[in-house]
Design an enzyme around this catalytic site. Structure first.
Site, PDB file in Angstrom:
ATOM      1  N   SER A  81       0.809  -1.206  -0.038  1.00 57.88           N
ATOM      2  CA  SER A  81       0.011  -0.130   0.031  1.00 57.88           C
ATOM      3  C   SER A  81       0.822   1.152  -0.077  1.00 57.88           C
ATOM      4  O   SER A  81       0.499   2.344  -0.506  1.00 57.88           O
ATOM      5  CB  SER A  81      -0.974   0.057   1.298  1.00 57.88           C
ATOM      6  OG  SER A  81      -0.302  -0.104   2.559  1.00 57.88           O
ATOM      7  N   HIS A 113       1.903   4.021   7.385  1.00 52.59           N
ATOM      8  CA  HIS A 113       1.445   4.652   6.204  1.00 52.59           C
ATOM      9  C   HIS A 113       1.884   6.382   6.388  1.00 52.59           C
ATOM     10  O   HIS A 113       1.338   6.870   6.935  1.00 52.59           O
ATOM     11  CB  HIS A 113       0.058   4.819   5.910  1.00 52.59           C
ATOM     12  CG  HIS A 113      -0.619   3.215   5.673  1.00 52.59           C
ATOM     13  ND1 HIS A 113      -1.116   2.600   6.699  1.00 52.59           N
ATOM     14  CD2 HIS A 113      -0.436   2.554   4.782  1.00 52.59           C
ATOM     15  CE1 HIS A 113      -1.570   1.492   5.870  1.00 52.59           C
ATOM     16  NE2 HIS A 113      -0.999   1.328   4.749  1.00 52.59           N
ATOM     17  N   ASP A 131      -0.303   5.509  12.421  1.00 50.81           N
ATOM     18  CA  ASP A 131      -0.223   4.142  12.436  1.00 50.81           C
ATOM     19  C   ASP A 131       1.180   3.372  12.452  1.00 50.81           C
ATOM     20  O   ASP A 131       1.375   2.274  12.440  1.00 50.81           O
ATOM     21  CB  ASP A 131      -1.023   3.328  11.367  1.00 50.81           C
ATOM     22  CG  ASP A 131      -0.610   3.493   9.934  1.00 50.81           C
ATOM     23  OD1 ASP A 131       0.232   4.146   9.671  1.00 50.81           O
ATOM     24  OD2 ASP A 131      -1.491   2.837   9.159  1.00 50.81           O
TER      25      ASP A 131
END
Lengths: 218, 218, 218, 218, 218, 218, 218, 218
Positions: B15, B194, B191
Site C-alpha cells: 500500500s 503509512h 499508525d
C-alpha cells in the site's frame, strides 16, 4: 537555508496554491495542505530539515484574483502573523479576459493588478520577516500566444513589485519554460493552467531554490 | 544520473507504493501514479530531467506481502519489460504477526520472506537492466520495540539479497531514523506505517539519491 | 437537402462525438444522443424537417482512436446498416503523442492512421449510401504549435481519403479557425479539445451545411 | 442581425428557460446557461457572430408563474441592466389549473396574468433597449383540448401585450404546431410541456429568426 | 368473492404493473409488491379477507411489450404455477410508435400484438384456474387523439381474446374515462401513462370489482 | 357520502400519518401525501368521487405525541382552515413509556394526553365543519400485553373525547383486531406499530366507512 | 475457563450472529466480527484472557434457516477446522411462518428443523473439540403468544439435540426471560427479534458463563 | 453495586468516549450511545441490573481537550443534572504535542490541564452524587516512549485530582498495561489511541469493577 527554526511560512494564492487544502485551516495532518506545490514544499522541509520545525500554512483559494486576496487579507494573512509570506496570484486575473471575454466584471486589468498587489505588499512588509513573490504562469511555450503574452506582462509586474520591496522573486514561468523546451504543454496540464504533480514539482523546486534549500544536506 | 533516455522504471510493493494509483495501469496523467513516493519520484524526474522521457509505472497493491508479489510477478513485472525495477515489500509480512497474531495464515516469517524475495530477484535479474531493493520500514524510533526489531530483521534480509545480486540498495529505515531523531513518529504516520506526504518525501529522496539524481541540474 | 425520408444517419467517433450518449444504444429520447454536435444535428433535423423522419444514431466512444474504431467496426457500423455514415476521428491518435509522450502504445502515427481510415472507408462504402468525413481539429490558432501542426497533417489525410472515396468532406478545423480569429481558444474549450456548446454549434452547423440543410425552410 | 456588438441579452422564464442553469449566475462556461433553448441561442450566436461578443444571461427558474417573476423582477431583471430582455412565462400559470385543480392558490387566472405581465413590461421598457415576448405553449395538437385552449388564451394575451408595447413577438405555439403536424406530441415531450432537445431547437430557431440571425453568414 | 382460500394470484405486465416491485421475487413484506395497483389489490385482499390467505405475486417489468412477455413466459408465469393470472400489456407496444416513431424495432403493431397475446392465453389456460385480461389504457379523453385511438384498438383486441378464452375482462380504459369526465388527464398522470396513486386506485377497484370483492364485508 | 364538493380534509398525526409525505406541504402530485392511509383515502376519493374535488392535506409528523401537536396546532391546523380535520395521535405517547422507560421526558401519561387532546378539540371545533377522531392502535392481539393494555386506555380516552365533542369516531384498534384474529401481528408490522400497505388499507377503509364512502358508486 | 490456548472458536447462525460482520471472512480487525454478541465474546476474551490467544470467527448470515446452514456447512464450518463450534439457528425457521404465512417455501417446520440440526451435529461432532448449542429466542414475555410458543418448541429441540450429543447448552430464551421480567420487550428490540446492544450483552454473558469465563480474573 | 435505582450516569470525554454517539442527545435506542465503552457499560448494566433502570448518557466529543470540556461544561454536564459523572480526558491534550508539534495552539500542557480539570471537578462536585475520574491512556508498552511518558504524567494528575476530591479513580492505563504484556499494541489500536472493541471491553470492565458491578449476579 534562509528559513529559521520555528518560523511560520504562509502561502496565499488561487487554485494552484489551494489544490484541495483543508478548510478553514490549511495546515496539519491528513492532507490539510492540499495536493500541490505547498504540500511538496512542506514535505521536503520536514523531510530534510526536521530540526527546524517550520510551520507551513496554506491559504490559497480557488478562483481568486488579486482583488479577492485584498478582500480577505486582514483575516487570512495579517491575522495569521506569519514570519514568511509567499504570494502567487494573477492566473484568474488574466484567464477571465480570455475564457469569458464578454463578462468584464471578472477581469482584472494590469493597472488594477499592479496597484492592488503593490498596496498589499507595502501594507504587509512591516509585519512579516520575509516576502516571496512568485509570478503567475501559463503553460504555453509560444510567447506570441495572446494569453501567454498577457501573462508575461503580469509576471513583469510581479518582478517590478518584488524589486521595489526587496522581496524574494521566483520566476515560475522561467522554470516552466525550461521544461516546455522538452515537453509539450499538454504533458504538464490539459488546460495549460492547473499543473500535474510534475508541474507542482517545478514550482516547489523553484521556491525551495529561492530559500537556499539544500537537497544534499545530511 | 543513472537513468537513461527512454527507460521504463517500474515500482512494485504494497500500500505504501500503491497509494491510490489507477487500475489496472498505474501510469499516465490524472494522478495515475498515486499519491506517494512513486508519484514524487516521477514528478521530480519529469521536472528536472524532462529530456530523458523516463516512463514510470506503479504496480503497488495494498495489503501485499512478498507471497502476493510472487503470485502476480509474471503479469505485473516480467510482462511489463521494465528497464529498471524497484521493489519495496515486507511491511505486511511483519505487521500481520503483530496486529492479528491469532491468524497465522497472514504471517510471512523471515525464512519464507527471504527465500521468496531471493527467488524473485534471481528470476528477474536477467530481464531488467537494473534492480533497486528498498527495505521495508517501521516509524518507531525505539529499536527494542518488538515490531521494530522484527522489521529491522527483514531489512537486513533485503540488504543481504541486494548485495548478493548487485542491486542498488535503499535503506529507507535509516532515512526515516534520521528524521525520527527530531520528530515523534506520530508526526509522520498515525499508525507508524503509512507515511504523510513528508514521509513519502523521505522515501522519494532516498530513491533519487540512489540513482544520482541532481537537484541542482540546470 | 441531401438526406431523404426515413434514412438512418450514424455518427462514429471519439469523446467529442460521444458526449455522454446512452449505452449501448445512442438513440431515442432522454438525452440518448448525448450533449454534443450529434444531438444538435438531430434536434435541428427534427425541428426543421420533421416530415423526413431521419433516424440519428450516435456510436461515439470516449478515448477512441482510429484503431479502436476498427476493432468495433463490424458491430457498431456495419451491423447497424446506416444509410449515412459520418466519421470524425483522430483527436486521440494525435493527443496521446503530446500528453503522454512516454507511452508509445497509445500513439497512432500518420501512416497507421491513414491506412486504417482508408481501409475502413473502402470496406464500408459499398454498404452505405453516403459517407461524411469530418476532420479532427485542435482549438489552437497558432499553426506553428506542434500539436496543431500534427493535427493539420491528420486533417489533410482525412481530406485525401474523402476525395479518393467521393465522401462528403467537412473541414471542422477551418470552421473553428473562423471563430478563433475572433475568440481566444479558452472561450471554446479549456483543454483546446472538448468544445463548449458553442463549439458543438460550430460542428453541427458545418455538418448541416454539408448536407444542404435549409435553416429558413418553412 | 438586430443584436449589436457588446450587448447583454437576458432571458427570464420558468423551467423551460431554466433547464438546469447554474445558480446564482446563469452565465459563463461549464453549462452555466443550462441545457435548453437559451444555451442553444447563446451557442449559435457565439458560433456565427463571435465578433459581436453578445453576453447571454439565463434567469429562468423552475415552477415560476408570472407572479413569481414579479417578486424577483428588481433583482433578477432590472438590477442586471440588460440591453435585451426576453420573457417566456405562463406554463405554470395554466398547468396548475389542470394538474392540481383542487389547490387554487397555485393558479394564476387570465386577468391576473395579463395585468401582471403588462405591469412588468411597462415598468421595464424604459430601461432596456429591446423586449422580446415569447408565448407559452402546450405540445398538444388538438386545439379543443381544455388545457391547450387555455394556453392559447394566454398566448393571445402575450401577443396583445407585445403589440401594445412594441416588443418583438415570438409565437412559440405556432412554431411547434408546424412540427406537430408531422410528429405526435410524445416525440417532443412526454408531459407535453418540457421539450426534448428537438423542441428546444424549435424555440431557439423561433427566437433567432425574430432577431434576424443569418445562418448562412460567412 | 371469486378468489378462494390459499390461492396464488400472479400479475404480469409492464411498468404500470411493476411500479418498483422487488426483484427477482415481487412478493412478501417491505414493499416487495411495488407501489401500484398490484400492491393495492394485495393490501385490500389482506385487509378484508385475511382468512383467505391469498398469495399475490408481481411479475411486472418496466418497458415490456407483449413480445417481452412471451420471452419470459415460461420462467415468470408457467413455472410459478399460479391459480389466477392477470395480464395487462400493450402500453409500450403502442407508445413506441408515437414517442420514437423512427425506431421501428420497438413497435409492436396490432397483428403481432393480437397473435402473440392469443398464443400466450391459449398456452396458459390449461394450467391456471382463472385468467384476467386487463386492457391497456391511455389517459387522454379525446378519442380522436391518434395514440388514444390506437390504444382503443389494442383494448378491443384484449376484449376479443378475453371473450374467446372465457377470461375475466377488465376494461381499464372505461374505468378511467369515467374519471376523465371530471378531471383533466394531467391530474392523473403527467405523461398520460403512469398514473398517480389515484389512478392506481381506479385500476385496483376495477380489478377487485371483477372478482366480486365485497368492500362492506364484515 | 358525508364529504361535500370542494371541501378540504386535513389529517394530522405521527409517523403513521406522515409516512414520507412531502415537506412543508403534504399535498399535490408526486407522492406528496406519503405512502400510508392518507394517500389511500385521497386516492379512493379521487377515483370514486372525482366530481367532488376533495382537497386532502397531510400534516402528520414522525415521532409526534399529542404535546408536539399542540406546539404546532396554530400553524399546521388552524391556519390551514380545513373543512374536515382528522386526528390520530397517541402511539408515541405510549411507546416511549415502553421502549425508553428510563427517559421520562419522552413519556406522555394518560392525564396529560387526555387534557391536551380535549383542549385541542375544544379549541378547534368552532373552526372546522367536522372532526374525525381515530384511536391509536397497537398490533398485538393479546389484550393483557402491557403496552396493548395501555394503548387501549388511550383509545378509550379518544372515544370519550369524541363522544363529548360529537366528532366522528374511528376505532382503528377494533378494525385491526378483526384482522389479527386471522393473521399474526408480524404479518402487518414487524414492530407492531408501523403497518404494511395492508395495515394502511385497514386504516383507510375504517376512515372511509366512517364518512359513508360508497365503493359501488357508479 | 474451558477454552484453551490457541483455539479457534467459530460461531454460525443467522442475522443475530452476523450483525454486519465482514465478508467473506468474519475475523480480524476493523469490526470484522460484526456488532453483536460474537464481537462481545471476542472482545472480552481478548481483554481478560489475552494470553490464550483465542481466534474467533463469525460465519453468521442474515436470513438463514437451518436449511441454509446445511447448504454451506462444508465450506463455512468443516473447512474452517474450528476447535469450538457454536450454533444459534431457528429464528427465521419460525418467523417466516408468522410474517409471511402465505409463502410456505420459506417455512421450516419442527420435524425438518430437528432432523437437519441433528444431522449437522452428528456429522460435525467428530471434527470439533467442543460444540455449543444456543437456542433461538423471541423477545416476547407472553408464553401464550403464538410465535413465542413455537419458538419455545424449537428451543426444546435444541435442548434435546444438545443432550443427545453432549454439547454445551445455552438457553438464551431463559436468559432473556430474566430481563423481560423487568423490561418491556420493546426496550430490547423493536421487532422482538434483533436485540439492542443490551440484548447482545445478555447473549454474550450467557455464552461466556457456559464456558466458565471468569470476569474477576486478574 | 454502587449505582442505585433510577440514577442518571453521564460520561464526558473525547473521541474514545464519543465513538459515533447520536447528536445532540447521546442516549436512547438505535446505537445512540455509540460503539465504545459507554455503550458496553450501558449494555451490561441493562442486561444484569434491569431492575435498576440506570439511564446512561454519552456526551463525548471527538477531538476534545480539557479546555473544550470547560467550554461546554454548563450545557453538557451541569444542565443535565446527572447523579453520576464520569470524566476521561487528556488524549488530545497530549497527542497534539506529538503529531502536530509545530502548531502550539492545539497543545494543552500539564499545568493548564491540571488547573482546568481541578476547576471543573471542584465546580461540579456539589451537584453530582458521585464522580468517576478515568485516566487517559496510550497503547504503548514502552514507558520510555516520549508520548507514553507524557501520558503517564497526565494520568498522575488525574489520580491526584481524584484523591483530592474523593472521586472514584479508574486507572485505564494500568488496565491496558496488563493486556499489553500479552499482546502487541497494534492488536488493540493501529494508532495506539482509538481501541478496538477489545480495548473498549478493557475500559468498560475497568469502569464496572470500580462501581462494584457483579457479573455473576442472578
Amino acid at each position: 537555508m534562509k528559513l529559521q527554526k520555528g518560523q511560520k511560512l504562509l502561502f496565499i494564492g488561487d487554485s494552484i496554491t489551494d489544490c484541495d487544502r483543508a478548510r478553514p485551516a490549511g495546515e496539519g495532518l491528513f492532507g490539510a495542505l492540499g495536493k500541490g506545490y505547498v504540500s511538496l514544499v512542506d514535505a521536503f522541509l520536514q523531510a530534510v530539515y526536521p530540526e527546524l520545525g517550520i510551520r507551513v500554512v496554506n491559504k490559497g483559494l480557488g478562483g481568486n484574483t488579486v482583488v479577492d486576496l485584498e478582500n480577505r487579507w486582514q483575516e487570512d494573512v495579517l491575522d495569521q502573523n506569519p514570519d514568511w509570506l509567499s504570494i502567487m496570484i494573477g492566473t484568474n486575473d488574466v484567464w477571465r479576459q480570455y475564457d469569458t471575454p464578454f463578462i468584464p466584471e471578472g477581469h482584472v486589468y494590469p493597472d488594477r493588478y499592479e496597484s492592488t498587489l503593490r498596496a498589499l505588499v507595502v501594507r504587509t512588509k512591516p509585519h512579516v520577516g520575509q516576502l516571496v513573490l512568485m509570478t503567475p504562469f501559463y503553460l504555453e511555450s509560444n510567447k506570441q500566444d495572446a494569453m501567454r503574452a498577457t501573462m508575461d506582462q503580469y509576471g513583469a509586474i510581479v518582478k517590478r513589485v518584488a524589486e521595489e520591496s526587496g522581496a524574494l522573486f521566483v520566476d515560475t514561468q522561467a522554470a516552466f519554460d525550461a521544461v516546455l523546451k522538452e515537453l509539450y504543454s499538454a504533458t504538464l496540464a490539459w488546460d495549460r493552467v492547473h499543473p500535474t504533480q510534475a508541474g507542482h514539482a517545478v514550482l516547489a523546486r523553484a521556491f525551495l531554490k529561492a530559500v537556499d534549500f539544500d537537497w544534499n544536506k545530511k
